[in-house]
Write a protein that holds these residues in place. Structure first.
Motif, PDB file in Angstrom:
ATOM      1  N   ASN A   1       0.825  -1.200   0.000  1.00 24.43           N
ATOM      2  CA  ASN A   1       0.000   0.000   0.000  1.00 24.43           C
ATOM      3  C   ASN A   1       0.868   1.262   0.000  1.00 24.43           C
ATOM      4  OD1 ASN A   1      -2.596   1.361   0.126  1.00 24.43           O
ATOM      5  ND2 ASN A   1      -1.973   1.950   2.206  1.00 24.43           N
ATOM      6  N   GLN A   2       1.978   1.235   0.713  1.00 22.73           N
ATOM      7  CA  GLN A   2       2.872   2.392   0.741  1.00 22.73           C
ATOM      8  C   GLN A   2       3.492   2.638  -0.635  1.00 22.73           C
ATOM      9  OE1 GLN A   2       5.224   0.973   4.039  1.00 22.73           O
ATOM     10  NE2 GLN A   2       4.293   2.459   5.445  1.00 22.73           N
ATOM     11  N   TYR A   3       3.907   1.570  -1.311  1.00 16.89           N
ATOM     12  CA  TYR A   3       4.439   1.714  -2.671  1.00 16.89           C
ATOM     13  C   TYR A   3       3.363   2.274  -3.598  1.00 16.89           C
ATOM     14  CZ  TYR A   3       9.063  -0.445  -2.320  1.00 16.89           C
ATOM     15  OH  TYR A   3      10.376  -0.699  -2.042  1.00 16.89           O
ATOM     16  N   ARG A   4       2.139   1.780  -3.464  1.00 15.30           N
ATOM     17  CA  ARG A   4       1.035   2.242  -4.297  1.00 15.30           C
ATOM     18  C   ARG A   4       0.774   3.728  -4.051  1.00 15.30           C
ATOM     19  NH1 ARG A   4      -4.205   3.078  -4.140  1.00 15.30           N
ATOM     20  NH2 ARG A   4      -4.598   2.409  -2.020  1.00 15.30           N
ATOM     21  N   GLN A   5       0.748   4.113  -2.779  1.00 14.68           N
ATOM     22  CA  GLN A   5       0.513   5.511  -2.436  1.00 14.68           C
ATOM     23  C   GLN A   5       1.641   6.411  -2.944  1.00 14.68           C
ATOM     24  OE1 GLN A   5      -2.049   6.942  -1.487  1.00 14.68           O
ATOM     25  NE2 GLN A   5      -3.232   5.715  -0.079  1.00 14.68           N
ATOM     26  N   LEU A   6       2.867   5.938  -2.851  1.00 17.08           N
ATOM     27  CA  LEU A   6       4.007   6.702  -3.363  1.00 17.08           C
ATOM     28  C   LEU A   6       3.861   6.934  -4.861  1.00 17.08           C
ATOM     29  CD1 LEU A   6       6.785   8.019  -2.988  1.00 17.08           C
ATOM     30  CD2 LEU A   6       7.790   5.743  -3.288  1.00 17.08           C
ATOM     31  N   GLY A   7       3.520   5.887  -5.588  1.00 17.12           N
ATOM     32  CA  GLY A   7       3.327   6.011  -7.032  1.00 17.12           C
ATOM     33  C   GLY A   7       2.213   6.966  -7.405  1.00 17.12           C
ATOM     34  N   LEU A   8       1.105   6.888  -6.667  1.00 17.22           N
ATOM     35  CA  LEU A   8      -0.016   7.784  -6.923  1.00 17.22           C
ATOM     36  C   LEU A   8       0.349   9.237  -6.611  1.00 17.22           C
ATOM     37  CD1 LEU A   8      -2.961   5.611  -5.555  1.00 17.22           C
ATOM     38  CD2 LEU A   8      -2.426   6.111  -7.956  1.00 17.22           C
ATOM     39  N   THR A   9       1.146   9.428  -5.580  1.00 19.02           N
ATOM     40  CA  THR A   9       1.576  10.782  -5.220  1.00 19.02           C
ATOM     41  C   THR A   9       2.518  11.348  -6.272  1.00 19.02           C
ATOM     42  OG1 THR A   9       1.304  10.244  -2.881  1.00 19.02           O
ATOM     43  CG2 THR A   9       2.640  12.182  -3.400  1.00 19.02           C
ATOM     44  N   ILE A  10       3.433  10.526  -6.765  1.00 21.33           N
ATOM     45  CA  ILE A  10       4.315  10.957  -7.854  1.00 21.33           C
ATOM     46  C   ILE A  10       3.483  11.346  -9.065  1.00 21.33           C
ATOM     47  CG2 ILE A  10       6.033  10.159  -9.533  1.00 21.33           C
ATOM     48  CD1 ILE A  10       7.282   8.531  -7.180  1.00 21.33           C
ATOM     49  N   ALA A  11       2.498  10.528  -9.418  1.00 23.21           N
ATOM     50  CA  ALA A  11       1.630  10.827 -10.560  1.00 23.21           C
ATOM     51  C   ALA A  11       0.875  12.138 -10.341  1.00 23.21           C
ATOM     52  CB  ALA A  11       0.652   9.677 -10.797  1.00 23.21           C
ATOM     53  N   TYR A  12       0.396  12.356  -9.119  1.00 22.02           N
ATOM     54  CA  TYR A  12      -0.334  13.589  -8.791  1.00 22.02           C
ATOM     55  C   TYR A  12       0.538  14.824  -9.059  1.00 22.02           C
ATOM     56  CZ  TYR A  12      -2.256  17.346  -5.957  1.00 22.02           C
ATOM     57  OH  TYR A  12      -2.720  18.565  -5.528  1.00 22.02           O
ATOM     58  N   TYR A  13       1.751  14.837  -8.518  1.00 23.66           N
ATOM     59  CA  TYR A  13       2.620  16.004  -8.694  1.00 23.66           C
ATOM     60  C   TYR A  13       3.091  16.140 -10.135  1.00 23.66           C
ATOM     61  CZ  TYR A  13       2.597  17.102  -3.768  1.00 23.66           C
ATOM     62  OH  TYR A  13       2.186  17.467  -2.511  1.00 23.66           O
ATOM     63  N   ARG A  14       3.282  15.025 -10.822  1.00 22.02           N
ATOM     64  CA  ARG A  14       3.680  15.085 -12.226  1.00 22.02           C
ATOM     65  C   ARG A  14       2.584  15.758 -13.047  1.00 22.02           C
ATOM     66  NH1 ARG A  14       2.246  12.328 -16.357  1.00 22.02           N
ATOM     67  NH2 ARG A  14       1.337  10.574 -15.218  1.00 22.02           N
TER      68      ARG A  14
END
Length: 78
Positions: A7-20
């Motif tokens: 879940n932490q990896y998933r959240q990290l990826g989603l956060t990167i996508a958000y800022y991108r």
């Protein structure tokens, strides 16, 4: 890998996508930090387990012009 870690990896990826997306940067442009576009895509994909080195994470934060700590401020899920 535990469910919590996944879940932490998933959240990290989603956060990167958000800022991108917030900065109007494509995955291809973000990949210029010496990663492939496919790897960026896998990092951002919510159902793909993909690890990332700290060096690359710092590079991504720099490219997104955000402090790396913001990438770990996960949003609450509804």
């Amino acid at each position: 890998m535990t469910a919590k870690r996944e879940n932490q990896y998933r959240q990290l990826g989603l956060t990167i996508a958000y800022y991108r997306k917030l900065h109007g940067i494509t995955q291809m442009q973000l990949a210029e930090v010496n990663l492939s576009r496919t790897h960026i895509s896998n990092i951002e994909a919510p159902n793909v387990r993909t690890s990332i080195s700290l060096d690359k994470l710092f590079d991504i934060a720099d490219a997104l012009q955000v402090p790396v700590k913001l990438l770990f401020e996960f949003r609450e899920e509804a």
